[in-house]
Design a protein around this motif. Sequence first.
Motif, PDB file in Angstrom:
ATOM      1  N   LEU A  47       0.842  -1.194   0.000  1.00 39.44           N
ATOM      2  CA  LEU A  47       0.000   0.000   0.000  1.00 39.44           C
ATOM      3  C   LEU A  47       0.880   1.247   0.000  1.00 39.44           C
ATOM      4  N   LEU A  48       1.881   1.266   0.883  1.00 38.43           N
ATOM      5  CA  LEU A  48       2.811   2.393   0.891  1.00 38.43           C
ATOM      6  C   LEU A  48       3.566   2.479  -0.432  1.00 38.43           C
ATOM      7  N   ASP A  49       3.818   1.320  -1.037  1.00 38.95           N
ATOM      8  CA  ASP A  49       4.595   1.318  -2.279  1.00 38.95           C
ATOM      9  C   ASP A  49       3.848   1.989  -3.421  1.00 38.95           C
ATOM     10  N   ALA A  50       2.529   2.009  -3.370  1.00 39.68           N
ATOM     11  CA  ALA A  50       1.779   2.731  -4.400  1.00 39.68           C
ATOM     12  C   ALA A  50       2.120   4.220  -4.353  1.00 39.68           C
ATOM     13  N   ILE A  51       2.325   4.748  -3.150  1.00 35.80           N
ATOM     14  CA  ILE A  51       2.701   6.157  -3.002  1.00 35.80           C
ATOM     15  C   ILE A  51       4.157   6.349  -3.404  1.00 35.80           C
ATOM     16  N   ARG A  52       5.009   5.394  -3.063  1.00 31.06           N
ATOM     17  CA  ARG A  52       6.405   5.458  -3.514  1.00 31.06           C
ATOM     18  C   ARG A  52       6.485   5.401  -5.042  1.00 31.06           C
ATOM     19  N   PHE A  53       5.606   4.622  -5.646  1.00 34.03           N
ATOM     20  CA  PHE A  53       5.574   4.510  -7.102  1.00 34.03           C
ATOM     21  C   PHE A  53       5.316   5.875  -7.744  1.00 34.03           C
ATOM     22  N   LEU A  54       4.392   6.637  -7.174  1.00 33.00           N
ATOM     23  CA  LEU A  54       4.114   7.971  -7.698  1.00 33.00           C
ATOM     24  C   LEU A  54       5.336   8.867  -7.562  1.00 33.00           C
ATOM     25  N   ARG A  55       6.061   8.708  -6.459  1.00 32.00           N
ATOM     26  CA  ARG A  55       7.306   9.474  -6.312  1.00 32.00           C
ATOM     27  C   ARG A  55       8.320   9.058  -7.371  1.00 32.00           C
TER      28      ARG A  55
END
Length: 390
Positions: A47-55
């Motif tokens: 779930l956190l990685d989805a936000i990291r992906f946007l970064r």
Amino acid sequence: MATKTPERKLRITRLRLRNWRNFRNVDVKLEQRSFFVGPNASGKSNLLDAIRFLRDLVSTGGGLQEAIQRRGGMASVRCLAARQLPDVEIYVELGDDDIPAFWTYQLRFQSDGTKNRLPIIVEEIAKLNEADEVLRRPDKSDKTDTARLGQTALEQTSANKDFREIAEFFASVRYLHVVPQFIREPSRALSREDSFGADLIARINGTPKKTREARLRRMNEALKIAIPQLDGLELVVDEIGTPHLRAKYQHWRGHGAWQQEDRFSDGTLRLLGFIWALQTGGGPLLLEEPEQSLNPFVVTQLAPMISRATRRSRRQTFVTTHSVELLSQDVSLDEINLLSPSENGTTVQPVNSIDQVRELVAGGISPGEAVLARTQPREARSLPLLDLMS
């Protein structure tokens, strides 16, 4: 044309994922602080990685192709429970309490159908105030040159002018999961990225002196509470120009003894990285199980520390945890989300919508005890009965 509004402190107010890793279809409203709990392998990190992906889409050396490759390709990113649905979608709303959807950004992509299975864009949309559509792809240029669909408009400065505030916001995301050995020996890290602490001391050294000293004083005060025998923290540079952290520990000799970071405990190093990150400000901070290696009493103070440290900066913080203690103080049910895995993918549920949890907390049970009891494997009590030597 949209203009940047520096007085508005944006945060992620909503995250929707479709066919992303563990998640077939989830839609989560996010608070200033959000905690994520769930069984092992339920998808908290993903779930956190989805936000990291946007970064990663907007970071130097990043972009759609690189971001997918870092994650093992489309086969690793696409949810196994997706069945016949080919698209992966990430949708976010950025705003504040007054305007939760000041910006919205939606990205859908899928494999290009070749043996290399490269990602191509199916849809990319950016809106201001939910009504003013500043980007919609594919556009006419994409239809005449389909190779363009291998890149997002978000990652291109020549294309994101009207919604660059979104790109700058994603670029400000920071993920932190300190690996103590990387602080002790930065050369062992595969990357100098700050996610695992490899460049923590270099970052401290690169901070302007006045700011650095103020932050180190606050770190020292916090560490003295967590580690009573510690009585001083400072940055020093050795004879070849390499910066080091050193701390003075009290012992039977009246002057105490100085130790360098290579002799700090895992818990001390993780707490150092945690406290430094909280002081730096910026965009969303993603913290992965910050309770590791820490004394349970110290863990009870982490949530209040996040509150105090981010009150002025209004920095949004996301935390994954397995710790009852971490959720025992200064955490409301509105801030906790429960991940539950199933054959059809993991679901994400705000715990304030669970009647039994609300009743337990109303009866005096701590949020941590009420929530984490629901994450235990059903057969966990049978583990000691297994014959591991057969």
